[in-house]
Design an enzyme around this catalytic site. Structure first.
Site, short mmCIF file in Angstrom:
data_model
loop_
_atom_site.label_atom_id
_atom_site.label_comp_id
_atom_site.label_asym_id
_atom_site.label_seq_id
_atom_site.Cartn_x
_atom_site.Cartn_y
_atom_site.Cartn_z
N HIS A 143 0.87 -1.17 0.00
CA HIS A 143 0.00 0.00 0.00
C HIS A 143 0.91 1.23 0.00
O HIS A 143 2.02 1.18 0.54
CB HIS A 143 -0.81 -0.06 1.30
CG HIS A 143 -1.91 0.93 1.44
ND1 HIS A 143 -1.69 2.23 1.81
CD2 HIS A 143 -3.26 0.81 1.28
CE1 HIS A 143 -2.86 2.87 1.88
NE2 HIS A 143 -3.82 2.03 1.55
N ASP A 179 2.91 -4.79 8.05
CA ASP A 179 1.70 -3.99 7.96
C ASP A 179 0.53 -4.98 8.07
O ASP A 179 0.22 -5.71 7.13
CB ASP A 179 1.70 -3.27 6.60
CG ASP A 179 0.35 -2.65 6.26
OD1 ASP A 179 -0.61 -2.86 7.02
OD2 ASP A 179 0.29 -1.96 5.23
N GLN A 206 -4.63 -5.53 6.94
CA GLN A 206 -5.64 -6.42 6.35
C GLN A 206 -5.66 -7.80 6.99
O GLN A 206 -6.34 -8.69 6.49
CB GLN A 206 -5.39 -6.56 4.83
CG GLN A 206 -5.54 -5.28 4.06
CD GLN A 206 -6.97 -4.72 4.10
OE1 GLN A 206 -7.92 -5.44 4.40
NE2 GLN A 206 -7.11 -3.45 3.80
N LYS A 223 -10.45 -1.12 10.55
CA LYS A 223 -10.56 -2.33 9.71
C LYS A 223 -10.81 -3.55 10.60
O LYS A 223 -10.72 -4.68 10.16
CB LYS A 223 -9.28 -2.52 8.89
CG LYS A 223 -9.03 -1.38 7.88
CD LYS A 223 -7.80 -1.65 7.08
CE LYS A 223 -7.27 -0.43 6.36
NZ LYS A 223 -8.09 0.04 5.25
N CYS A 271 -4.72 2.30 -3.64
CA CYS A 271 -3.46 2.84 -3.07
C CYS A 271 -2.30 1.89 -3.33
O CYS A 271 -1.41 1.74 -2.49
CB CYS A 271 -3.59 3.13 -1.58
SG CYS A 271 -4.79 4.39 -1.22
N1 PLP Z 1 -1.87 -0.86 4.61
C1 PLP Z 1 -2.82 -1.62 4.04
C2 PLP Z 1 -2.47 -3.00 3.58
C3 PLP Z 1 -4.10 -1.12 3.90
O1 PLP Z 1 -5.05 -1.87 3.33
C4 PLP Z 1 -4.39 0.19 4.36
C5 PLP Z 1 -5.72 0.77 4.15
O2 PLP Z 1 -6.45 0.40 3.27
C6 PLP Z 1 -3.38 0.92 4.95
C7 PLP Z 1 -2.12 0.35 5.07
C8 PLP Z 1 -3.62 2.29 5.49
O3 PLP Z 1 -4.49 2.21 6.59
P1 PLP Z 1 -5.02 3.52 7.30
O4 PLP Z 1 -5.61 4.37 6.23
O5 PLP Z 1 -6.03 3.02 8.28
O6 PLP Z 1 -3.86 4.18 7.96
#
Ligand code: PLP
Length: 593
Positions: free
Chosen positions: A135, A212, A215, A238, A378
């Site tokens: 992301h 990270d 998900q 999430k 993203c």
């Molecule tokens: N990393 C992953 C794999 C994501 O799916 C997301 C959000 O969709 C993020 C990071 C960013 O999360 P946040 O916007 O809650 O900071």
């Protein structure tokens, strides 16, 4: 290591889907007159009553600023905040709550590590390994850290199925590798990455690993100690919890050695104008008043989830994944993106035959009450790697059921059937030619003439027509019909100079001052999404063939609000629309404005 706190015993009861669904008030709502089918859980999950009530009770009965108050209310709020941290630590199986830093979410957690650890540890020639599945929030902060230190980013490639190429990863690892940052699960393709192996390999060359977990955490049990993760980040929203709250887990020894991220109240031990010393963990990384209600809500969400039990969640979500994959695969012309052997409950796809833009899929499903996500998610580098601009993505949570998936499949089938029975409706089918140019290919000489005496007069005509359409579905259809009738822009004009950045779909616009005119602006534009083509048709009606000064005098944002576009177009799409307006206005300003 034994946790230094007592984990709450969590009962696990068999999954009763009806009972689970009944806990989510939002699932009872209707969208465009249809029951809501919420299939965008990878973006944000909905919140059960337990979370909504915990946050509301906190506000109604317990709110006070924490840590500093001498009064009972503040002490109670402090206790609730501390308890939330204990719940998080237990959930992640951290060695102790102090290793769990509250953040605004995954993004802030990664930025914290990249800024703080990066500043203290990266040097010229060092390498950071990311993966092609990341992301943007696990790319951009590392680019900054690498740039500041003179370090280099290396990328683990992904194969056709959407799996990381672990052999290539091994080849990238070296004594120069300082940190490996990868996601546990890909938000674009659903791939579950072999992070235990990735972490072990990183450690073998003396590098750290940041995972990270955005998900993953709502879909499977997490044990940061068993994984031996150095850092692990996730977001509350999430995980059936509130927005604006998340967690950075870090091993104590690493967090202690890192400089603070932000300065302010609560993170200090002693401040003089000459020197500041810092608080112990976790406060050192939590400057300022935290999101107390968010932490309370997050703890409630975790306890709710633990009450269901991951064994039930995993079984149910895998069934949803299997059913969705099977139903979508049956549809002609649908291509699933992401075929990893281990996948989370998420299906990404594109429609190739007939080709239908993902934006159009998303908007048409919305009219059926079905929420999915479309776009690059993203993950632009991943989309580039796959040679596509976007996918449509349905992602499931524990409250989804097979009926919702059937509705999704039927609605997508209807979109495909609609496009097949009206070939002209498909995005790349030959377009009817512009008025006055039938029989001849549309070329650069066929810029549209003015549709009315001024943009304001054109706006009145459009508003009058839209006023006759009683609801958004009909207005949406009107825009789609306009898009269908918009002549295709000649390929020769689809140049880099005519590319309009900032739109979710690919948009080209060729604007010019009409030859031999006194500042009359005209333009052709095109997009791969039919809804955007409809918006382009509206813009042409408003602006093309109009005098530069009249263009500059016209208040487009107010007009879009009047049409209801603010309410029904996503922020990205509105920004895309405004980017097109901006381009027209710039040309108008350059020529006679
Ligand atoms: N990393 C992953 C794999 C994501 O799916 C997301 C959000 O969709 C993020 C990071 C960013 O999360 P946040 O916007 O809650 O900071």
């Amino acid at each position: 290591m034994t946790p230094r706190f007592s984990p709450t015993p969590v009962p696990s009861v068999p999954l009763d889907l009806g009972a689970v669904r009944a806990q989510f008030p939002i699932l009872e709502t209707r969208v465009h007159g249809r029951p809501l089918a919420y299939l965008d859980n990878a973006a944000s999950t909905q919140q059960p009553r337990q979370v909504i009530h915990a946050v509301s009770d906190y506000h109604q009965q317990y709110h006070a600023n924490i840590h500093r108050g001498t009064y009972q209310l503040s002490r109670n709020a402090t206790r609730m905040h501390d308890y939330a941290r204990e719940v998080v630590a237990h959930f992640l199986h951290a060695a102790e709550p102090a290793e769990c830093i509250f953040t605004r979410g995954t993004t802030e957690g990664i930025n914290l590590v990249a800024a703080s650890w990066g500043r203290a540890n990266l040097a010229p020639g060092d390498e950071i390994i990311l993966s092609a599945l990341e992301h943007h929030s696990n790319i951009v902060p590392w680019q900054w850290a690498a740039e500041a230190a003179g370090a280099r980013i290396r990328v683990i490639p992904v194969d056709e199925a959407g799996e990381l190429q672990i052999d290539e990863y091994r080849r990238l690892l070296s004594p120069r590798t300082r940190l490996v940052a990868v996601n546990h699960v890909s938000n674009a393709l659903g791939t579950i990455n072999p992070i235990r192996e990735i972490i072990d390999e990183a450690h073998a060359v003396g590098a750290l690993a940041l995972i990270d977990g955005a998900q993953w955490v709502a879909h499977g049990a997490t044990d940061v100690q068993a994984l031996d993760a150095d850092f692990y980040v996730f977001s509350g929203h999430k995980l059936y919890g509130p927005t604006g709250i998340g967690v950075l887990y870090g091993k104590r020894s690493l967090l202690e050695a890192m400089p603070p991220y932000q300065g302010g109240g609560d993170m200090i031990e002693q401040v003089t104008f000459e020197r500041t010393t810092y608080a112990q963990l976790p406060n050192k990384f939590e400057a300022g008043t935290p999101h107390i209600a968010g932490a309370v809500g997050l703890a409630a969400a975790i306890e709710w989830l633990q009450g269901i039990g991951f064994e039930h969640i995993v079984a149910h979500e895998q069934r949803l994944l299997q059913h969705a994959t099977q139903r979508l695969c049956e549809l002609p012309g649908l291509e699933i993106k992401g075929r990893a052997r281990h996948k989370s409950a998420l299906v990404s796809w594109i429609l190739v035959d007939p080709p239908i833009g993902t934006l159009d899929i998303g908007m048409q499903l919305d009219l059926c009450g079905i929420c999915i996500r479309t776009g690059h998610h993203c993950c632009q580098p991943l989309m580039d790697r796959m040679g596509i601009a976007s996918t449509a993505r349905a992602s499931f949570g524990v409250y989804n059921d097979l009926d919702e998936i059937d509705r999704l499949a039927e609605a997508v089938a209807a979109i495909i059937a609609g496009a097949q029975s009206h070939p002209a409706r498909t995005q790349d089918a030959p377009r009817p030619l512009a008025e006055g140019s039938r029989g001849a290919p549309v070329n650069a000489d066929h810029y549209p003439l003015a549709s009315a005496a001024s943009p304001a007069a054109a706006a009145e005509e459009i508003a009058e027509l839209f006023g006759l359409l009683p609801d958004w579905p009909m207005r949406h259809q009107q825009i789609m019909d306009l898009g269908e009738r918009l002549p295709r822009m000649p390929d020769a004009l689809k140049t880099e100079a005519n590319f309009v950045p900032g739109c979710q779909s690919r948009v080209y616009m060729a604007a010019r001052v009409r030859p031999d005119s006194n500042g009359v602006i005209e333009f052709l534009a095109d997009s791969d999404a039919k809804i955007v083509r409809g918006l382009i048709a509206l813009l042409q009606q408003l602006y093309s063939g109009q005098d530069a000064q009249a263009i500059l005098a016209f208040d487009a944002p107010a007009f879009f609000t009047r049409l209801g576009l603010d309410e029904h177009l996503s922020m990205t799409r509105r920004n895309g629309l405004l980017a097109m307006v901006e381009r027209i206005r710039r040309i108008a300003a350059q020529h006679g404005g």
